[in-house]
Design a protein around this motif. Sequence first.
Motif, PDB file in Angstrom:
ATOM      1  N   ILE A  12     -60.967  30.985 -43.303  1.00 56.19           N
ATOM      2  CA  ILE A  12     -61.316  32.008 -42.175  1.00 56.19           C
ATOM      3  C   ILE A  12     -62.815  32.464 -42.146  1.00 56.19           C
ATOM      4  N   PRO A  16     -66.896  31.718 -38.896  1.00 51.01           N
ATOM      5  CA  PRO A  16     -68.011  32.244 -38.085  1.00 51.01           C
ATOM      6  C   PRO A  16     -69.278  31.451 -38.407  1.00 51.01           C
ATOM      7  N   ILE A  79     -61.687  32.997 -33.189  1.00 49.14           N
ATOM      8  CA  ILE A  79     -62.397  34.340 -33.928  1.00 49.14           C
ATOM      9  C   ILE A  79     -61.993  35.652 -32.965  1.00 49.14           C
ATOM     10  N   VAL A  81     -64.382  36.106 -30.336  1.00 49.55           N
ATOM     11  CA  VAL A  81     -65.594  36.779 -29.695  1.00 49.55           C
ATOM     12  C   VAL A  81     -65.573  36.762 -28.335  1.00 49.55           C
ATOM     13  N   PHE A 105     -74.962  42.773 -31.320  1.00 48.20           N
ATOM     14  CA  PHE A 105     -73.800  42.866 -31.267  1.00 48.20           C
ATOM     15  C   PHE A 105     -73.370  43.338 -29.880  1.00 48.20           C
ATOM     16  N   TYR A 110     -69.534  43.699 -28.257  1.00 50.49           N
ATOM     17  CA  TYR A 110     -69.266  44.805 -28.956  1.00 50.49           C
ATOM     18  C   TYR A 110     -70.098  45.952 -28.880  1.00 50.49           C
ATOM     19  N   TRP A 173     -64.883  48.489 -39.931  1.00 50.28           N
ATOM     20  CA  TRP A 173     -65.949  47.995 -40.620  1.00 50.28           C
ATOM     21  C   TRP A 173     -66.666  49.037 -41.388  1.00 50.28           C
ATOM     22  N   VAL A 187     -56.866  46.801 -39.851  1.00 46.03           N
ATOM     23  CA  VAL A 187     -57.786  45.457 -40.702  1.00 46.03           C
ATOM     24  C   VAL A 187     -58.774  46.153 -41.056  1.00 46.03           C
ATOM     25  N   GLU A 189     -62.765  45.295 -43.145  1.00 44.05           N
ATOM     26  CA  GLU A 189     -63.902  44.329 -43.417  1.00 44.05           C
ATOM     27  C   GLU A 189     -65.005  45.345 -44.281  1.00 44.05           C
ATOM     28  N   VAL A 191     -68.845  45.912 -45.898  1.00 46.52           N
ATOM     29  CA  VAL A 191     -69.979  45.397 -46.246  1.00 46.52           C
ATOM     30  C   VAL A 191     -70.610  46.261 -47.517  1.00 46.52           C
TER      31      VAL A 191
ATOM     32  N   HIS B 192     -74.737  38.625 -43.936  1.00 45.87           N
ATOM     33  CA  HIS B 192     -74.664  38.329 -42.446  1.00 45.87           C
ATOM     34  C   HIS B 192     -73.382  38.974 -41.938  1.00 45.87           C
ATOM     35  N   LEU B 193     -74.091  40.060 -41.217  1.00 43.69           N
ATOM     36  CA  LEU B 193     -73.598  41.124 -40.556  1.00 43.69           C
ATOM     37  C   LEU B 193     -72.788  40.517 -39.628  1.00 43.69           C
ATOM     38  N   ASP B 194     -73.267  39.659 -38.761  1.00 42.47           N
ATOM     39  CA  ASP B 194     -72.445  38.852 -37.912  1.00 42.47           C
ATOM     40  C   ASP B 194     -71.216  38.203 -38.202  1.00 42.47           C
ATOM     41  N   GLU B 195     -71.527  37.430 -39.360  1.00 36.56           N
ATOM     42  CA  GLU B 195     -70.219  36.903 -40.038  1.00 36.56           C
ATOM     43  C   GLU B 195     -69.030  37.941 -40.364  1.00 36.56           C
ATOM     44  N   SER B 196     -69.303  38.919 -40.821  1.00 35.17           N
ATOM     45  CA  SER B 196     -68.585  39.892 -41.514  1.00 35.17           C
ATOM     46  C   SER B 196     -67.756  40.668 -40.241  1.00 35.17           C
ATOM     47  N   LEU B 197     -68.596  40.846 -39.070  1.00 33.26           N
ATOM     48  CA  LEU B 197     -67.951  41.421 -37.851  1.00 33.26           C
ATOM     49  C   LEU B 197     -66.901  40.426 -37.076  1.00 33.26           C
ATOM     50  N   PHE B 198     -67.303  39.046 -37.274  1.00 35.75           N
ATOM     51  CA  PHE B 198     -66.512  38.094 -36.877  1.00 35.75           C
ATOM     52  C   PHE B 198     -65.192  37.925 -37.625  1.00 35.75           C
ATOM     53  N   THR B 199     -65.216  38.032 -39.051  1.00 32.19           N
ATOM     54  CA  THR B 199     -64.028  38.097 -39.674  1.00 32.19           C
ATOM     55  C   THR B 199     -63.269  39.069 -39.311  1.00 32.19           C
ATOM     56  N   LEU B 200     -63.890  40.389 -39.540  1.00 31.56           N
ATOM     57  CA  LEU B 200     -62.685  41.674 -38.861  1.00 31.56           C
ATOM     58  C   LEU B 200     -62.192  41.142 -37.585  1.00 31.56           C
TER      59      LEU B 200
END
Lengths: 212, 212
Positions: A12, A16, A79, A81, A105, A110, A173, A187, A189, A191, B192-200
């Motif tokens: 997973i 991305p 994903i 998106v 974003f 988003y 997030w 969920v 996530e 950072v 990679h903020l974008d990847e993090s947001l996508f995983t979420l």
Amino acid sequence: MAKDNGVSLSVIKRLPKYYRYLESINDRGIVRVSSKELSEITGLTASQIRQDLNHYGCFGQQGYGYNVRELMDELSKIIGVDKKYKMVLVGFGNIGHALYKYKSFQDLGYHIDAVFDLEAREANENDPEIVSIEKLPDYLKNNKVDIGIISTPKDASQEVCDILCDGNVDGIWNFSPVDIKTKNDVVLENVHLDESLFTLTYFINSPEDFNF
Amino acid sequence: MAKDNGVSLSVIKRLPKYYRYLESINDRGIVRVSSKELSEITGLTASQIRQDLNHYGCFGQQGYGYNVRELMDELSKIIGVDKKYKMVLVGFGNIGHALYKYKSFQDLGYHIDAVFDLEAREANENDPEIVSIEKLPDYLKNNKVDIGIISTPKDASQEVCDILCDGNVDGIWNFSPVDIKTKNDVVLENVHLDESLFTLTYFINSPEDFNF
DNA sequence: TAGATTGTTAATCGATTAACAATC
DNA sequence: TAGATTGTTAATCGATTAACAATC
């Protein structure tokens, strides 16, 4: 093979990345790509790429590879998106401020609908309206929010997390440097900038530890 | 067992977490902790914690556990947070701005000595002096820099990375949403903020995929 | 058709967990 | 001493890689 649940976190987390590379390939006007070519630019093995994708479907064609646009669209659906997301931002400090202004974003769908912090403040030419955190529970009752962003100091983050979970957000997030606990299947996530910097520091001090 | 090289990335990525929890335990005035107790608060298994730590030394005592302060100090040495680091920040946009203001890192001994961006600008009451990026190579020639932070738009990041590597930084902390390549053994850590947001986003759309 | 490349199974590799002797 | 808990080895589990038949 059809969509397969129980995909591992490792897989997973790579999705991305695939999406990002496909986007850039697509931007360059390239129409087809093989797992071998993807392997070369991502640094992953072709085998792994094919296996990862096959958790979700058979998107390729023997002898041809993958249609870039098609695979990109499939990944965007996998994903998620392809949808729009409503977000609230809690904590308008340095990080919160940056996230609010971060354009990418928004372009992806988003959108931060409301910003909360301890002190309410009117909107001005630079900043949005800041709503008192006390009003967050009510706001969540009256507005469907998909994602809550936590960028508060660490002492406040679990409490904010509770409010967001009770207010039925789908995901959180978290940018505060602590591990918080969600409930109601929300969920999470994280950072964790501090952990990232520490990992960097570790390798700076242990150059011999490269075993990639 | 003595210090063991070739520790796996999975282990290394957990070290900052251990450090963080030990810090908070220490702050609460607790003197000893067992792997079982650490297991309960971190969510990792006691076995894993003991094995992770034993890559670096025998810090515990049978029948007792670990001395919190002692283990914390050991970890700070292993990670390298016991030292000071000089950093430069390249790209003073939203993220760069936030990182510059972020106090926690300074308190830990990470200091941003200079900030670079396309347009030079004098310091004012809110912001530091911004030096023209053109002067970065010279700056690096004349000043030892440990860590370069890249928070430029993605089109610029590889170029900036090259300059930093040529200027002999030890590590790069990259916030631009692309995979860049370092040289001269410069260590790279991406946020990679974008990847993090996508995983979420993925998990928001696939709640059935929780297999933890 | 011949060449290329997939989807998928089997083999390998590595990481996590379990178990337990050592010992504080 | 008895109880607790480590350090470390062995067993298990899971993820990655290799191989190849299927097929475009």
